[in-house]
Design a protein around this motif. Structure first.
Motif, PDB file in Angstrom:
ATOM      1  N   VAL A  35       8.029  -2.476   2.433  1.00  0.00           N
ATOM      2  CA  VAL A  35       7.400  -2.678   1.126  1.00  0.00           C
ATOM      3  C   VAL A  35       5.988  -2.083   1.107  1.00  0.00           C
ATOM      4  N   ASP A  36       5.758  -1.141   0.201  1.00  0.00           N
ATOM      5  CA  ASP A  36       4.429  -0.533   0.067  1.00  0.00           C
ATOM      6  C   ASP A  36       3.528  -1.354  -0.858  1.00  0.00           C
ATOM      7  N   GLU A  37       4.120  -1.924  -1.899  1.00  0.00           N
ATOM      8  CA  GLU A  37       3.320  -2.542  -2.943  1.00  0.00           C
ATOM      9  C   GLU A  37       4.186  -3.488  -3.757  1.00  0.00           C
ATOM     10  N   GLU A  54       7.467  -1.216  -4.761  1.00  0.00           N
ATOM     11  CA  GLU A  54       7.634   0.134  -4.205  1.00  0.00           C
ATOM     12  C   GLU A  54       8.003  -0.035  -2.740  1.00  0.00           C
ATOM     13  N   PHE A  55       9.082   0.628  -2.331  1.00  0.00           N
ATOM     14  CA  PHE A  55       9.493   0.449  -0.930  1.00  0.00           C
ATOM     15  C   PHE A  55      10.082   1.730  -0.349  1.00  0.00           C
TER      16      PHE A  55
ATOM     17  N   ASP D  43      -1.766  -0.145   3.215  1.00  0.00           N
ATOM     18  CA  ASP D  43      -2.567   1.077   3.253  1.00  0.00           C
ATOM     19  C   ASP D  43      -2.044   2.028   4.322  1.00  0.00           C
ATOM     20  N   HIS D  44      -1.534   3.178   3.882  1.00  0.00           N
ATOM     21  CA  HIS D  44      -0.933   4.138   4.806  1.00  0.00           C
ATOM     22  C   HIS D  44      -1.960   4.832   5.698  1.00  0.00           C
ATOM     23  N   ARG D  48      -2.977  -1.023   7.388  1.00  0.00           N
ATOM     24  CA  ARG D  48      -3.135  -2.467   7.247  1.00  0.00           C
ATOM     25  C   ARG D  48      -2.449  -2.935   5.975  1.00  0.00           C
ATOM     26  N   PHE D  49      -2.028  -4.192   6.035  1.00  0.00           N
ATOM     27  CA  PHE D  49      -1.317  -4.836   4.935  1.00  0.00           C
ATOM     28  C   PHE D  49      -2.204  -5.924   4.345  1.00  0.00           C
TER      29      PHE D  49
END
Lengths: 288, 288, 288, 288
Positions: A35-37, A54-55, D43-44, D48-49
């Motif tokens: 999961v990105d967001e 978003e994944f 954050d790519h 970090r999440f």
């Protein structure tokens, strides 16, 4: 430079209930989707839940079909409608115009440069004026003139063309016609209109002239879904500009074009990025 | 640091005619007045001319009285109404409030720090709540409760107080009462109201609730002159803020306070700096 | 609809002195010129005076030549430089580009629709990419590739082309080359550049990457005159957009395009409408 | 009117890893917590999440202690730092000021009206000027003068007072002193400063004068965390205003006050609503 892979997008909505988030996020975790967001919102007034994720699938064998087969039973329990959008999906967006070309020119520019990730299969107009612009972009252009008598027939032609070109979204890019109730029904929820006022202020015709009469110091534009109530469809986004006493009505018309086109662009972008949810006569927009 | 002396301000308005500028600027030159800044505008629709000049008299003997005696004959030829404002003039501004204090607190802050160059001779309210705030600023506070029956009498008391305290401008800083036609007449053109919507949108009561119902993505505030048509007086300035689906009506109320107070402040500042001209039901504002 | 005739524009600047306004406005009155709008400003720091007047000659025999002959002696007394711009004047604006086309597309759109009242006699680029866009608008396109070795020669070619096509203004619409001092000298004061940061912040290369590194929450664009100090020329106007943590550098680049093109458009419009005056390393802009 | 109960807020951050969302949302579901809103971001670049959840416990027996005991083991697996904030929590915010009172006045207004849900246990200044304002709000005011010689000692006193009054957050509301490295260390990450420029532009002293020199057309303010690098701490939010040639430096100072105080207010609100996460030298802000 960081290269971020385009994500899959999952969106869903259902009546408010304990566990709505978990039924989605647990499934994502079990399916090995990164999961990105996430944005979720639970509306205490309408009692509805909305979520957008978003994944990036981690499992090479990931397929939309399998996702659907496995998730649908869980969704059903919550009365959840949901949608999965592939990274490579390019929505087919038909554009309706009249004579003004500022919105069309802007959308075609963003289309051809990839800023707006869409196909434009067809452009339809009640005037011939913008044919050259369409042709330079290699897009079929249909000139369907309209009179009071031919209106029902012209609208039917438009709907047939939208069908023939398999349009997923219709954009009224300053299409200066009042749609019939039948046409509105056909487009309900799948067409975006740009109105050149801050709706519900200055509904109807010649909004800049109305604004000038009232001596307002700000004018704007509203992008909204078409529904069967003229200029009353759910609002997606609005834009504004400051004006002063030295703006005559024709100046407002000219200066308003930038706000109109950016507002329309934003609405289309939000729509195709699956950021917009209908929430009764209002919308939920997880903007970025 | 550059120290700029506060200028004298000359403002005038008259029907459009060849020579309107010259009659003013020639007089300035002949009188030896150094011009810092001019704005003039000739409205092709209303056929009226507006001018505002900041100047520094070079002649030590300069007096407003003499200016008037010498300029008046020239003004008469053009049907020109004009006004001369001294650098040291501090307008006496009476403030009417109810219970909300965000606008009052803001105005009093700017008053006591000199950001708003005014006297506040009196504060009048239909509620006792803001007395302490007034007292801390050493400003007389009158609590004049109002009911349907006592309204005529209460309004009369207000007008008497405004007279007694020699108020040159009245500010309705969220005074939550619908003024009677008689009261509107009394205040016509010399009172500024702040309405919490982008007028003419959402006129009347509870505009934030109306805005929420419509699902708008921008809400705003409008500062306008009071006239005898409720919420329809000439607009001076407007402010805006972006909102989204997560704003419930009470959030709009809370978030709107910053826009309301800044919009009201700007309107008062424009007014006392003589930047605002009535132009029929509209205004000309030479903003800075 | 009100039809406002395009005005003549008079602009002038000179050292501060008593009578600067009058020498201009009296002449206007004596010549029977109807004044639509005046802005004047006297800068207390630089001690310079600036004025811009929109007017309509009432005398059928009005000519720029006669205006000049009669006004010049008065101007001389004040050390005043002045300019008269005809309503029908269309400045010849040459455009320099590299590969990015968002600014060029925007300018050509506004050019062809008349929103920007200019001629575009020539487009010059160090890349061939935007040739098709130029051709669709029937504008000569010169591809002049550049390397470290050929730079002096390429710049010379550009200057020759600007001369050949009689360009009155040069617009660097994202021309991604550092100009040599010689080139800067040639373009000094008659070229507008768009830089993709809020100068003087993030000067030099890759400003969006610099902005991202610093974690700023707003990025912008600056339109400025070219002078011989890279990214330090007098600023004409600036634009801004809000960003957040979810914008990677490439998102900033993409999102920044709207601000860049509108900021550049505004600067060009201000320039050709004669609203911009050099004031040392700063500018005076009578914006509308 | 809809009455929305204030939610509990859960925030967490950890290195990016598959399952970060699920470990949180699954726990929420199992604990019977109703989720109002989620924002998460991975954050790519920094890998970090970040997650923020507003929720309403459904279980009457819900306690923070039990939440912690049960969640901590799961958090540990992910190296997750997390925080739980009660609806009734009122952070204790100490305010440092010098002579400028626009930010202090604004914060105290929002504090006393509940718009800013904080306690203000103490106000500390190197000048006596703002004592009356503090006293009217019944807040202890310490005047700690500072000279080059007494600086170490004065700073020590401040830190002791912050400790004594149990301040959870320190706000530098235009505290016009350069903090020593020792002081910066003490305040690292728990103090918010407002700088009157769009950092990193115009760092250091007299930013409005710097801005004026450069002739910029926009000035702004930056709220950032204090760290040990002057004016370089992680940016929380920024505000902007448009200016023109007629603004002298002292006008910028005066006009900038509104942007400064609103920017500072927003930063504090984001901070106490747990919307801000440190992300290296940058921040993630889930604004609303």
């Amino acid at each position: 430079m960081v290269h971020i892979k385009k994500p899959w997008i999952f969106t869903a909505s259902c009546p408010s209930k304990l566990g709505t988030v978990d039924v989605v996020t647990r499934f994502m975790a079990e399916a090995g989707n990164y999961v990105d967001e996430i944005h979720s919102f639970d509306d205490h007034v309408s009692k509805r839940f909305f979520i957008r994720i978003e994944f990036q699938p981690q499992n090479e064998a990931f397929s939309a079909k399998q996702f659907g087969e496995e998730f649908e039973p869980r969704a059903t329990e919550f009365g959840m409608t949901w949608e999965l959008t592939k990274p490579e999906h390019k929505p087919r967006v038909a554009i309706l115009v009249s004579k003004y070309d500022h919105c069309l020119n802007d959308l075609l520019y963003r289309h051809r440069t990839g800023q707006l990730n869409i196909e434009v299969p067809v452009i339809i107009s009640n005037h011939p004026d913008l044919k050259a612009l369409a042709e330079w972009h290699d897009i079929p252009y249909y000139h369907l003139p309209i009179t009071a008598e031919t209106k029902p027939q012209q609208e039917k032609q438009i709907i047939e063309l939208l069908d023939q070109y398999d349009a997923e979204l219709v954009v009224l890019a300053r299409y200066m016609q009042v749609l019939s109730p039948w046409m509105c029904d056909q487009l309900n929820g799948k067409a975006i209109n740009i109105h050149h006022s801050l709706l519900p202020g200055f509904k109807g015709a010649r909004p800049y002239h109305q604004a000038w009469e009232k001596g307002v110091k700000m004018v704007g534009a509203t992008a909204h879904y078409v529904n069967n109530d003229l200029d009353e469809g759910p609002i997606i986004t609005q834009g504004i500009q400051t004006v002063d006493h030295a703006f005559y009505p024709e100046d407002l018309i000219s200066k308003g074009q930038d706000v109109e086109r950016i507002t329309l662009f934003n609405a289309i972008r939000y729509h195709i990025e699956k950021r917009v949810f209908l929430n009764g006569s209002r919308t939920v927009v997880f903007s970025s």
